[in-house]
Design a protein around this motif. Structure first.
Motif, PDB file in Angstrom:
ATOM      1  N   HIS A   1      43.339 -42.450  53.630  1.00  0.00           N
ATOM      2  CA  HIS A   1      44.503 -41.939  52.907  1.00  0.00           C
ATOM      3  C   HIS A   1      45.550 -43.039  52.748  1.00  0.00           C
ATOM      4  O   HIS A   1      45.427 -44.146  53.289  1.00  0.00           O
TER       5      HIS A   1
ATOM      6  N   ASN B   1      51.969 -42.223  54.624  1.00  0.00           N
ATOM      7  CA  ASN B   1      52.435 -40.932  55.125  1.00  0.00           C
ATOM      8  C   ASN B   1      51.392 -39.823  55.066  1.00  0.00           C
ATOM      9  O   ASN B   1      51.725 -38.648  55.213  1.00  0.00           O
ATOM     10  N   GLY B   2      50.127 -40.191  54.846  1.00  0.00           N
ATOM     11  CA  GLY B   2      49.073 -39.193  54.848  1.00  0.00           C
ATOM     12  C   GLY B   2      48.484 -38.976  56.236  1.00  0.00           C
ATOM     13  O   GLY B   2      48.823 -39.661  57.208  1.00  0.00           O
TER      14      GLY B   2
ATOM     15  N   GLN C   1      43.684 -34.752  57.031  1.00  0.00           N
ATOM     16  CA  GLN C   1      43.605 -33.483  56.313  1.00  0.00           C
ATOM     17  C   GLN C   1      43.987 -33.633  54.840  1.00  0.00           C
ATOM     18  O   GLN C   1      43.587 -32.830  53.999  1.00  0.00           O
ATOM     19  N   THR C   2      44.766 -34.671  54.523  1.00  0.00           N
ATOM     20  CA  THR C   2      45.164 -34.919  53.138  1.00  0.00           C
ATOM     21  C   THR C   2      43.943 -35.148  52.260  1.00  0.00           C
ATOM     22  O   THR C   2      43.958 -34.817  51.073  1.00  0.00           O
TER      23      THR C   2
ATOM     24  N   GLY D   1      43.537 -29.062  50.668  1.00  0.00           N
ATOM     25  CA  GLY D   1      44.774 -29.079  49.907  1.00  0.00           C
ATOM     26  C   GLY D   1      44.610 -29.762  48.577  1.00  0.00           C
ATOM     27  O   GLY D   1      43.755 -30.628  48.371  1.00  0.00           O
TER      28      GLY D   1
ATOM     29  N   THR E   1      45.766 -32.322  46.580  1.00  0.00           N
ATOM     30  CA  THR E   1      46.526 -33.568  46.582  1.00  0.00           C
ATOM     31  C   THR E   1      45.918 -34.527  45.568  1.00  0.00           C
ATOM     32  O   THR E   1      44.902 -34.239  44.935  1.00  0.00           O
TER      33      THR E   1
ATOM     34  N   TYR F   1      44.237 -36.963  46.094  1.00  0.00           N
ATOM     35  CA  TYR F   1      42.929 -37.429  46.551  1.00  0.00           C
ATOM     36  C   TYR F   1      41.825 -36.469  46.105  1.00  0.00           C
ATOM     37  O   TYR F   1      40.652 -36.793  46.196  1.00  0.00           O
TER      38      TYR F   1
ATOM     39  N   ASN G   1      40.521 -33.939  47.492  1.00  0.00           N
ATOM     40  CA  ASN G   1      39.590 -33.567  48.564  1.00  0.00           C
ATOM     41  C   ASN G   1      38.347 -34.452  48.595  1.00  0.00           C
ATOM     42  O   ASN G   1      37.234 -33.982  48.811  1.00  0.00           O
TER      43      ASN G   1
ATOM     44  N   ASN H   1      43.013 -41.827  60.889  1.00  0.00           N
ATOM     45  CA  ASN H   1      44.468 -41.714  60.750  1.00  0.00           C
ATOM     46  C   ASN H   1      45.018 -43.100  60.447  1.00  0.00           C
ATOM     47  O   ASN H   1      44.817 -44.032  61.222  1.00  0.00           O
TER      48      ASN H   1
ATOM     49  N   ARG I   1      52.245 -44.441  58.512  1.00  0.00           N
ATOM     50  CA  ARG I   1      52.832 -43.111  58.452  1.00  0.00           C
ATOM     51  C   ARG I   1      54.090 -43.109  59.308  1.00  0.00           C
ATOM     52  O   ARG I   1      54.106 -43.653  60.407  1.00  0.00           O
TER      53      ARG I   1
END
Length: 815
Positions: A591, A594-595, A598-599, A603, A605, A607, A609, A625, A629
């Motif tokens: 990501h 700030n992602g 789960q981003t 959802g 977004t 991206y 999914n 992660n 962020r």
């Protein structure tokens, strides 16, 4: 290709069922029963903890745990830095000559870190006539309506002067010439927010007792007072505040230069003039606050400076990362604290004046209260009066480095060790004594008066800013050629020696030599540009917990240990149709800013999914992660890391080393088919991490690719990082060594793809196309054009997940 994926999947499942039925028919039932679940993994019903890992029981946010662990790691290394520096020094005290020779490598590295290079003579500004650096001169400047002499007293005359430094860059300031033969020459450097006129007494704002340039001029010294780039704010509307000093710092840092280096070079050029005028006359440098920094660094660099007085700057530098961003020097604490810099000045004299920082400067740079680290606060470091005990401790540390009586040095403070007013008579007399003047330095009541009728200090300041900016922008314009000279033409001289041709076909080159020689540049990129942690990683000690149970795949949160206190969390998605003994390809998807994982999984977004869709198509997917962020949190992590020749990507690469090791060891993963696909800051990661780690078999950069050097340092493009809040984006000297084409050269010969929305405002289309053309050209010259692609689509800052998915299926040979 992908439109027929579900049909192929159904046919594949039907085939597996038929094979299972055939086994039932032809084998006895007892032979088919196979091992129990605790002996062989069944992927369609995985337990709450992934077998082979420990339970993950942490309840706090994994990104926060990762971030603060990274901060603890780098702060511990900063704490250790002073003890580790001795490994880089080899002092020899046999003679002054042998001493200078022994510290010369350290001086050269220091010059490099503050952006003083010897490449100015090689800088090509055009194919036509080249501007030359003017010979050593000191030019008097005056409006035609005014006299050259802007002020005069019974003891001296004052002139406005300018002197050549680099191509198109001049120093500017005031020169006090005594009416008798000068005792010595002194460069008196005021703080960045003070003008030369103020420290001479031509303008209000500084008490007479602190007008140190005037005091020195009245006592027979020839004094040059240079102008520094100020802390005035650049007008950038709502896109984040910057001072002039930060404005120069950002663009210069990325091009391997520094505002400190530019200003030190102005001092060096002034010393050139003094020595050309009278080679026997002594030269000293004195400065206050920012001027103290420049005086200190100039004396460390230029051995012709025989004495230096540093006021309002000398201190422990262990928290230099919390000083203003324009003081950020790459790798400083690996080798240099103020004590070590004092040893570069030795055996020449050093006078340290413990003086007070202006209260208005302390207030203007103070950290906000309350300070919300997870947001963008605009805070970029403070300046405050240090505690005397801390100054004395650093001053005394010089004794640990030098033999007794090797250097004449003095620390001066007020009664009770309180800070003095800067430019005190006591400190100046000690300083002057080192230049051959052993008399009292009195100051008279005769105040000079400025006779100019047409003088605008703001115009002079802006002229100094624009000269340096123009110099950096010319370096940026030339950087394509510089990077080719640094990398491509070194490993493939043939590419730089092309001749005019009318042939319809040119033979391809063999890639073996390019690949082998590229390893040296991969090492350089990692160690010198991104920064490398040399610590051996901890065992991964994987902890997991199930967080998804979808129709086609199961998802687990994962935490891996990397270094002390520093972990690598993420989410792994495991398809349920993996068969015993089968090894699947993996796509690591990243990501952006700030992602969280789960981003990319759930959802609606930008991206779309991508991680979930790739798992639907049968790939094992791992979503780390990202460290980018929490706004100020990751920016300050990068800032701390810079002091030790590290960046945010030093941490990220260490994490990916651990991820690749762990993923490659999973029984259902094919370690030779692990791909990387990142968008935005994840796309930035997709350029840097696979360029360094060959464990990634291919890379896809989405919504980030382009001319990185211009994106960071171009002052003309409204959406470059020069005009945004992202003050952490410059990497020291990356602009002269690597942009995205060069990073792709390090990925070669592995497959590489760019995904680009035409309405993405990160960079203009033409920058993206130009930079990618260089990549395609390289692959084509080695007859590997089928291994690289770019997909333009009529969208914005998003992942389309169309051509990229086809690219993954093709080059990961799936299904």
């Amino acid at each position: 290709m992908r439109s027929n994926w579900k049909l192929r999947k159904n046919m594949h499942n039907l085939f597996l069922c038929m094979m299972a039925l055939l086994v039932l028919i032809t084998k006895p039932l007892e032979a088919f029963q196979g091992p129990a679940l605790n002996q062989k993994l069944s992927y369609d019903s995985l337990p709450e903890v992934l077998p082979g890992t420990a339970p993950l029981t942490w309840q706090n946010h994994l990104s926060d745990t990762m971030m603060w662990g990274a901060h603890r790691l780098i702060e511990a290394k900063i704490d250790q830095s002073a003890q580790n520096r001795s490994q880089l020094w080899n002092y020899e005290f046999g003679s002054k000559e042998s001493y200078q020779q022994s510290i010369e490598p350290n001086r050269r590295r220091f010059m490099q870190y503050i952006g003083i290079t010897n490449s100015e003579v090689d800088t090509s500004y055009s194919a036509g006539p080249q501007p030359n650096i003017a010979p050593v001169t000191m030019q008097k400047v005056a409006d035609v309506k005014d006299s050259e002499v802007i002020a005069e007293t019974s003891k001296y005359r004052i002139y406005r002067v300018r002197w050549p430094v680099l191509k198109g860059v001049y120093g500017d300031g005031l020169l006090i010439q005594p009416k008798v033969k000068p005792v010595a020459n002194i460069i008196a450097i005021p703080d960045a927010d003070q003008t030369p006129e103020q420290v001479i007494g031509l303008a209000p704002g500084i008490p007479a007792e602190s007008q140190f340039a005037r005091r020195l001029g009245e006592n027979g010294f020839q004094v040059l007072v240079p102008l520094l780039i100020s802390r005035s704010e650049v007008d950038l509307a709502s896109r984040g505040k910057q001072t002039y000093r930060e404005w120069i710092y950002r663009q210069a840092f990325h091009m391997g230069r520094h505002i400190i280096g530019y200003e030190v070079q102005k001092i060096k050029a002034a010393v050139d003039w003094f020595k050309a005028s009278d080679s026997q006359a002594k030269v000293g440098v004195a400065g206050y606050c920012e001027g103290g920094l420049i005086a200190f660094y100039a004396a460390a660099v230029d051995t012709r400076i025989e004495a230096v007085m540093v006021s309002g700057y000398f201190d422990s530098r262990q928290r230099v990362w919390d000083e203003p961003i324009y003081r950020n020097v790459w790798g400083l604490l690996t080798e240099f604290g103020d004590a070590e810099l004092a040893s570069l000045i030795a055996p020449r004299a050093l006078i340290v004046e413990h003086s007070k920082i202006p209260e208005e400067l302390e207030r203007a740079t103070a950290k906000p209260v309350p300070y919300l680290a997870a947001t963008y606060t605009g805070y970029k470091g403070s300046i405050k009066t240090p505690e005397f005990e801390q100054v004395q401790q650093e001053f005394n540390r010089i004794d640990d480095l030098l033999k007794p009586d090797w250097q004449q040095r003095t620390l001066i403070a007020g009664g009770g060790n309180i800070p003095l007013r800067f430019g005190s008579q006591q400190a100046l007399e000690e300083f002057a004594s080192q230049l051959g003047h052993n008399q009292t330095l009195a100051i008279s009541a005769e105040v000079p008066e400025d006779n100019r009728t047409a003088f605008d200090p703001e115009s002079r300041q802006m002229s100094q800013v624009k000269e340096i900016e123009d110099h950096i922008q010319w370096l940026l314009r030339d950087s394509d050629y510089q990077r080719n000279r640094f990398f491509l033409y070194q490993v493939m001289p043939e590419f730089g020696q092309k001749k005019w041709s009318t042939k319809s076909y040119h033979p391809y080159f063999s890639p073996e030599s390019f690949i082998e020689q590229g390893k040296t540049y991969r090492t350089y990129f990692w160690e010198e540009v991104l920064g490398k942690f040399y610590d051996h990683p901890l065992p991964p000690n994987a902890r997991t917990r199930k967080i998804y149970d979808r129709e086609l795949w199961t998802g687990f949160e994962v935490v891996l240990d990397v270094h002390d206190s520093f972990v690598s969390p993420g989410v792994i998605l495991i398809p349920k149709d993996i068969q015993p003994g089968e090894r699947r390809p993996v796509v690591v998807t990243q990501h952006g800013r700030n992602g969280v994982p789960q981003t990319l999984i759930e959802g609606n977004t930008s991206y779309y999914n991508m991680a979930a869709k790739l798992a639907d198509q049968g790939f094992v997917v791992y979503v780390p992660n990202g460290l980018f962020r929490g706004e100020d949190q990751y920016r300050w992590l990068d800032r701390k890391a810079n002091t030790l020749k590290k960046t945010l990507f030093s941490f990220i690469i260490a994490q990916h080393q651990q991820m690749l090791e762990w993923l490659g060891g999973l029984e259902f993963v094919d370690k030779d088919r692990i791909a990387f696909y990142g968008k935005s800051y994840g796309g930035e990661t997709a350029m840097r991490v696979p360029a360094v780690l060959e464990g990634y078999c291919l890379s896809i950069c989405s919504a980030d690719f382009g001319d990185w050097s211009r994106k960071v340092a171009d002052t003309h493009y409204y959406n470059s990082f020069m005009n945004t809040i992202e003050w952490e984006m410059p990497y020291f000297n990356m602009g002269s060594t690597f942009s995205y084409a060069e990073m792709a050269y390090l990925i070669f010969p592995r497959p590489f793809m760019v995904e680009r929305g035409r309405h993405d405002l990160v960079q203009p289309d033409e920058w993206v196309g130009y930079e990618y053309a260089k990549v395609a050209h390289l692959y084509h010259q080695f007859n590997m054009l089928d291994k690289t692609e770019i997909e333009f689509f009529n969208g914005g800052h998003a992942s389309r997940n169309d051509g990229t998915f086809d690219f993954l299926h093709k080059h990961l040979n799936w299904p």
